[in-house]
Design a protein around this motif. Structure first.
Motif, mmCIF file in Angstrom:
data_model
loop_
_atom_site.group_PDB
_atom_site.id
_atom_site.type_symbol
_atom_site.label_atom_id
_atom_site.label_comp_id
_atom_site.label_asym_id
_atom_site.label_seq_id
_atom_site.Cartn_x
_atom_site.Cartn_y
_atom_site.Cartn_z
ATOM 1 N N UNK A 90 -62.650 -48.505 5.513
ATOM 2 C CA UNK A 90 -63.112 -47.122 5.686
ATOM 3 C C UNK A 90 -61.986 -46.239 6.227
ATOM 4 N N UNK A 91 -61.263 -46.755 7.195
ATOM 5 C CA UNK A 91 -60.140 -46.002 7.773
ATOM 6 C C UNK A 91 -59.105 -45.682 6.707
ATOM 7 N N UNK A 92 -58.765 -46.680 5.891
ATOM 8 C CA UNK A 92 -57.738 -46.467 4.874
ATOM 9 C C UNK A 92 -58.242 -45.585 3.729
ATOM 10 N N UNK A 93 -59.532 -45.635 3.429
ATOM 11 C CA UNK A 93 -60.094 -44.712 2.435
ATOM 12 C C UNK A 93 -59.882 -43.272 2.916
ATOM 13 N N UNK A 94 -60.098 -43.037 4.198
ATOM 14 C CA UNK A 94 -59.879 -41.691 4.748
ATOM 15 C C UNK A 94 -58.395 -41.323 4.739
ATOM 16 N N UNK A 95 -57.522 -42.286 4.994
ATOM 17 C CA UNK A 95 -56.085 -42.011 4.934
ATOM 18 C C UNK A 95 -55.679 -41.594 3.520
ATOM 19 N N UNK A 96 -56.216 -42.292 2.522
ATOM 20 C CA UNK A 96 -55.924 -41.946 1.136
ATOM 21 C C UNK A 96 -56.478 -40.563 0.806
ATOM 22 N N UNK A 97 -57.690 -40.270 1.268
ATOM 23 C CA UNK A 97 -58.288 -38.952 1.041
ATOM 24 C C UNK A 97 -57.465 -37.854 1.726
ATOM 25 N N UNK A 135 -62.893 -33.989 2.767
ATOM 26 C CA UNK A 135 -64.258 -33.466 2.737
ATOM 27 C C UNK A 135 -65.090 -34.094 1.612
ATOM 28 N N UNK A 136 -64.442 -34.778 0.680
ATOM 29 C CA UNK A 136 -65.137 -35.396 -0.451
ATOM 30 C C UNK A 136 -65.636 -36.809 -0.145
ATOM 31 N N UNK A 137 -65.123 -37.423 0.916
ATOM 32 C CA UNK A 137 -65.511 -38.798 1.252
ATOM 33 C C UNK A 137 -66.861 -38.777 1.958
ATOM 34 N N UNK A 138 -67.852 -39.366 1.318
ATOM 35 C CA UNK A 138 -69.214 -39.418 1.862
ATOM 36 C C UNK A 138 -69.630 -40.843 2.228
ATOM 37 N N UNK A 139 -68.833 -41.813 1.823
ATOM 38 C CA UNK A 139 -69.153 -43.225 2.014
ATOM 39 C C UNK A 139 -68.939 -43.648 3.466
ATOM 40 N N UNK A 180 -68.974 -46.745 6.568
ATOM 41 C CA UNK A 180 -68.650 -48.156 6.768
ATOM 42 C C UNK A 180 -69.896 -49.018 6.524
ATOM 43 N N UNK A 181 -71.031 -48.546 6.963
ATOM 44 C CA UNK A 181 -72.283 -49.286 6.788
ATOM 45 C C UNK A 181 -72.622 -49.437 5.306
ATOM 46 N N UNK A 182 -72.365 -48.393 4.513
ATOM 47 C CA UNK A 182 -72.629 -48.470 3.073
ATOM 48 C C UNK A 182 -71.688 -49.466 2.401
ATOM 49 N N UNK A 183 -70.434 -49.493 2.837
ATOM 50 C CA UNK A 183 -69.493 -50.496 2.321
ATOM 51 C C UNK A 183 -70.009 -51.901 2.609
ATOM 52 N N UNK A 184 -70.439 -52.116 3.848
ATOM 53 C CA UNK A 184 -70.973 -53.425 4.229
ATOM 54 C C UNK A 184 -72.178 -53.796 3.376
#
Length: 140
Positions: free
Chosen positions: A17-24, A31-35, A37-41
């Motif tokens: 999740x942290x790295x997804x935000x870094x990429x975003x 502002x487009x990242x809605x996912x 950590x719980x949903x990933x799990x």
């Protein structure tokens, strides 16, 4: 630098999740990242996971400036083409900035490719959001 590539576990979701935000952040699209950590799990570590993920991990002595040992990920899922059959889509390939320029991105692809070959998939998708130069700039 010493590192290993391994299958992600539910316990890696916080780092993913942290790295997804870094990429975003790099893409100027946080502002487009809605996912969450719980949903990933929930979606990746259930009886019928919707995605698979590999992580790049460095030893504690080589951790990032912020103290992270999980420094990259390759996020992929399976799909189906009405023309070609089984397919695999590489959604993200990310390596933290201070670990770029080495073999991390290449190793992530090398470790994903056998899944593709072993399962006899006909298509491997990796769609660049921008031009190829953006990818090269990101990892050089």
């Amino acid at each position: 630098m010493n590192f290993k590539i391994r299958c992600a576990t539910k316990g890696d979701c916080k780092d993913i999740s942290r790295m997804i935000m870094e990429l975003a952040l790099y893409e100027k699209m946080t502002d487009q990242v809605k996912l969450s950590c719980e949903e990933l799990e929930r979606d990746g570590f259930c009886q019928n996971p919707l995605f698979e993920c590999l992580v790049a991990e460095v030893p504690e002595e080589n951790k990032s400036g912020e103290g992270f040992t999980t420094v990259g990920y390759g996020f992929y899922f399976y799909t189906y083409s009405t023309w070609k059959g089984r397919s695999m889509h590489l959604e993200d390939l990310y390596v933290m900035p201070e670990f770029r320029g080495g073999l991390y991105p290449i190793e992530l692809i090398i470790h994903i490719q056998p899944c593709f070959t072993f399962l006899r998939y006909d298509i491997f998708y990796y769609i660049f959001l921008y031009f190829i130069i953006t990818f090269l700039d990101l990892y050089s």
